[in-house]
Design an enzyme around this catalytic site. Sequence first.
Site, PDB file in Angstrom:
ATOM      1  N   ASN A   1      36.142  33.052  37.069  1.00  0.00           N
ATOM      2  CA  ASN A   1      35.872  32.615  35.687  1.00  0.00           C
ATOM      3  C   ASN A   1      35.513  31.139  35.562  1.00  0.00           C
ATOM      4  O   ASN A   1      34.793  30.747  34.646  1.00  0.00           O
ATOM      5  CB  ASN A   1      37.032  32.997  34.751  1.00  0.00           C
TER       6      ASN A   1
ATOM      7  N   LYS B   1      38.510  30.986  50.175  1.00  0.00           N
ATOM      8  CA  LYS B   1      37.694  32.171  49.882  1.00  0.00           C
ATOM      9  C   LYS B   1      37.395  32.186  48.396  1.00  0.00           C
ATOM     10  O   LYS B   1      38.310  32.327  47.578  1.00  0.00           O
ATOM     11  CB  LYS B   1      38.408  33.467  50.271  1.00  0.00           C
TER      12      LYS B   1
ATOM     13  N   SER C   1      45.033  37.495  39.373  1.00  0.00           N
ATOM     14  CA  SER C   1      45.875  38.428  38.619  1.00  0.00           C
ATOM     15  C   SER C   1      47.316  38.429  39.129  1.00  0.00           C
ATOM     16  O   SER C   1      47.585  38.119  40.308  1.00  0.00           O
ATOM     17  CB  SER C   1      45.297  39.841  38.718  1.00  0.00           C
TER      18      SER C   1
ATOM     19  N   GLU D   1      48.845  30.821  40.151  1.00  0.00           N
ATOM     20  CA  GLU D   1      48.457  30.659  38.750  1.00  0.00           C
ATOM     21  C   GLU D   1      47.903  32.016  38.333  1.00  0.00           C
ATOM     22  O   GLU D   1      46.783  32.361  38.669  1.00  0.00           O
ATOM     23  CB  GLU D   1      47.430  29.529  38.656  1.00  0.00           C
ATOM     24  N   LEU D   2      48.745  32.788  37.628  1.00  0.00           N
ATOM     25  CA  LEU D   2      48.462  34.226  37.452  1.00  0.00           C
ATOM     26  C   LEU D   2      48.094  34.552  36.007  1.00  0.00           C
ATOM     27  O   LEU D   2      47.730  33.673  35.230  1.00  0.00           O
ATOM     28  CB  LEU D   2      49.674  35.017  37.943  1.00  0.00           C
TER      29      LEU D   2
ATOM     30  N   CYS E   1      42.274  32.261  31.504  1.00  0.00           N
ATOM     31  CA  CYS E   1      43.673  32.714  31.591  1.00  0.00           C
ATOM     32  C   CYS E   1      44.550  32.148  30.481  1.00  0.00           C
ATOM     33  O   CYS E   1      45.608  32.706  30.204  1.00  0.00           O
ATOM     34  CB  CYS E   1      44.244  32.411  32.959  1.00  0.00           C
TER      35      CYS E   1
ATOM     36  N   GLU F   1      46.272  41.341  29.475  1.00  0.00           N
ATOM     37  CA  GLU F   1      45.245  40.344  29.196  1.00  0.00           C
ATOM     38  C   GLU F   1      43.905  41.064  28.998  1.00  0.00           C
ATOM     39  O   GLU F   1      43.457  41.787  29.887  1.00  0.00           O
ATOM     40  CB  GLU F   1      45.168  39.449  30.433  1.00  0.00           C
TER      41      GLU F   1
ATOM     42  N   GLU G   1      49.140  22.599  38.692  1.00  0.00           N
ATOM     43  CA  GLU G   1      47.887  22.006  39.153  1.00  0.00           C
ATOM     44  C   GLU G   1      47.523  20.856  38.234  1.00  0.00           C
ATOM     45  O   GLU G   1      47.761  20.928  37.023  1.00  0.00           O
ATOM     46  CB  GLU G   1      46.780  23.058  39.148  1.00  0.00           C
TER      47      GLU G   1
HETATM   48  O1  LIG Z   1      41.394  30.418  33.587  1.00  0.00           O
HETATM   49  C1  LIG Z   1      42.050  29.582  34.149  1.00  0.00           C
HETATM   50  C2  LIG Z   1      41.954  28.091  34.004  1.00  0.00           C
HETATM   51  C3  LIG Z   1      41.501  27.659  32.687  1.00  0.00           C
HETATM   52  C4  LIG Z   1      41.638  26.186  32.456  1.00  0.00           C
HETATM   53  O2  LIG Z   1      41.713  25.379  33.388  1.00  0.00           O
HETATM   54  O3  LIG Z   1      41.669  25.815  31.292  1.00  0.00           O
END
Ligand SMILES: O=CCCC(=O)O
Length: 491
Positions: free
Chosen positions: A159, A182, A239, A260-261, A294, A393, A470
């Site tokens: 995404n 990957k 996921s 980060e799910l 997400c 989701e 992160e």
């Molecule tokens: O979809 C995951 C990350 C979205 C974001 O960094 O705002």
Amino acid sequence: MNLNPSRGDLIRSQNYVSGRWLDAHDGATFEVCNPADLSRITAVPDSGARDAEAAIEAAQAAFAGWRATPAKARGQLLKRWHALILANQEDLGRLVSLEQGKPLAEGQGEVLYAASYVEWFAEEASRIEGDLIAPAVPGRRMMTVREPVGVVAVITPWNFPAAMIARKIAPALAAGCTLVAKPAEDTPLTSLALIRLAEEAGVPAGVINIVCASREQTPALVDVWLADARVRKISFTGSTPVGKHLARASADTLKKLSLELGGNAPFIVFDDADLDAAVDGLMVSKFRNGGQTCVCPNRIYVQDKVFDSFADKLVARVAALQVGPATDPKAQIGPMINARAVEKILHHIDDAVARGGRVLTGGQRVHPELGPNYVAPTVLADAGQDALLCHEETFGPVAPLFRFRSEEDVIRQANDTPFGLAGYFYSENVSRIWRVADALETGIVGINEGAVASEAAPFGGVKESGYGREGSKYGLDDYMHIKYLCQGNLR
Ligand SMILES: O=CCCC(=O)O
């Protein structure tokens, strides 16, 4: 409009291992297609176990040298990479839109977002510090140092093909780790282009290794990384079921994990909210990347008294959204990533309607003449709490509205999910703001704000949305461990 980058060498169709661009060991490939019309862009290696193994060997061989490189020098390399990303922003943004489908402005914006993590961690590299600890007994000196964990396996989603890999690679490199990566099978090209720029920036051979694989081939490749004790950490965005699998399958070698799910973000509008601001916030957070994010609100709770006026304002804005391919400069919502994504979204809409929901706008596929992946931005009202979109989701441009009566009630509903990534609420009442911010069981809370992401902020969830953070000053911790040094016998 042509979405191909003007710099031809940014479209790569090989893996990058040990500083060399290589085909898969057995020569296998798979096709990468534009989700806007399913046209073929190129083919990339369909890598397997031997390619996975070669990537680990390269990363392991490079680790000692990279770890010994002064942190400041690692930071300077990251700064050069950052400058190259900015210099190629337009090309990279076009590539993001070409393979992922998001509108051009969003593709360009994502490249800046990705670059912001590289710049942030270039600077954080100089701030890797330890502590001096007051000794509990005489004659001792006690201290901590922070060390890189070693080889990291980075597995990224489709995404945000630029931002997600950048915000994993940048802290790994700053910390002194080397890595095997990957990218998602739908969107490997942006990652490969970013690695091409890292190569140009002078990142030494073996420090970054990237191998591509199709959905079918991915388990064989990742299993090698999971089983190998030289891989000391996995950083994964994707996921929850896959995150759980990675946690289980890496248990034998006890790897450090950043997961980060999935999310199921509540967005709450109280009757004391500024409704126009709440609609603005929802438009930004719900429809960014066509709802394929997400942290997108998945359940929108609106207090009874303001429900109808909020719904009217929202429907007017959503119905006006332009859906189209990134080649159309007016497009605000692009195609969904693939047929499976479209099916899930339509299934959620049908299920909500079957459970008493009303479609206020949208509700179906659009523009079949352009391609099969376009879904109309949708607002639903009054579906039951048992609707699938309350529990899973949706990952698409669907905004389901639910009525609530009291603060207590809505907090209970908002937290009634195994997920806990992001939550949002709008209220002008200061006491309520602190109460609700405390009560939401999420790693991220937007308070009168729909756009929460920032390189300076810790991004991550609680409950089954994963662990690790992160970005921010905490982001390096996931790639380092603390070593305690105790010197005795001081005279
Ligand atoms: O979809 C995951 C990350 C979205 C974001 O960094 O705002």
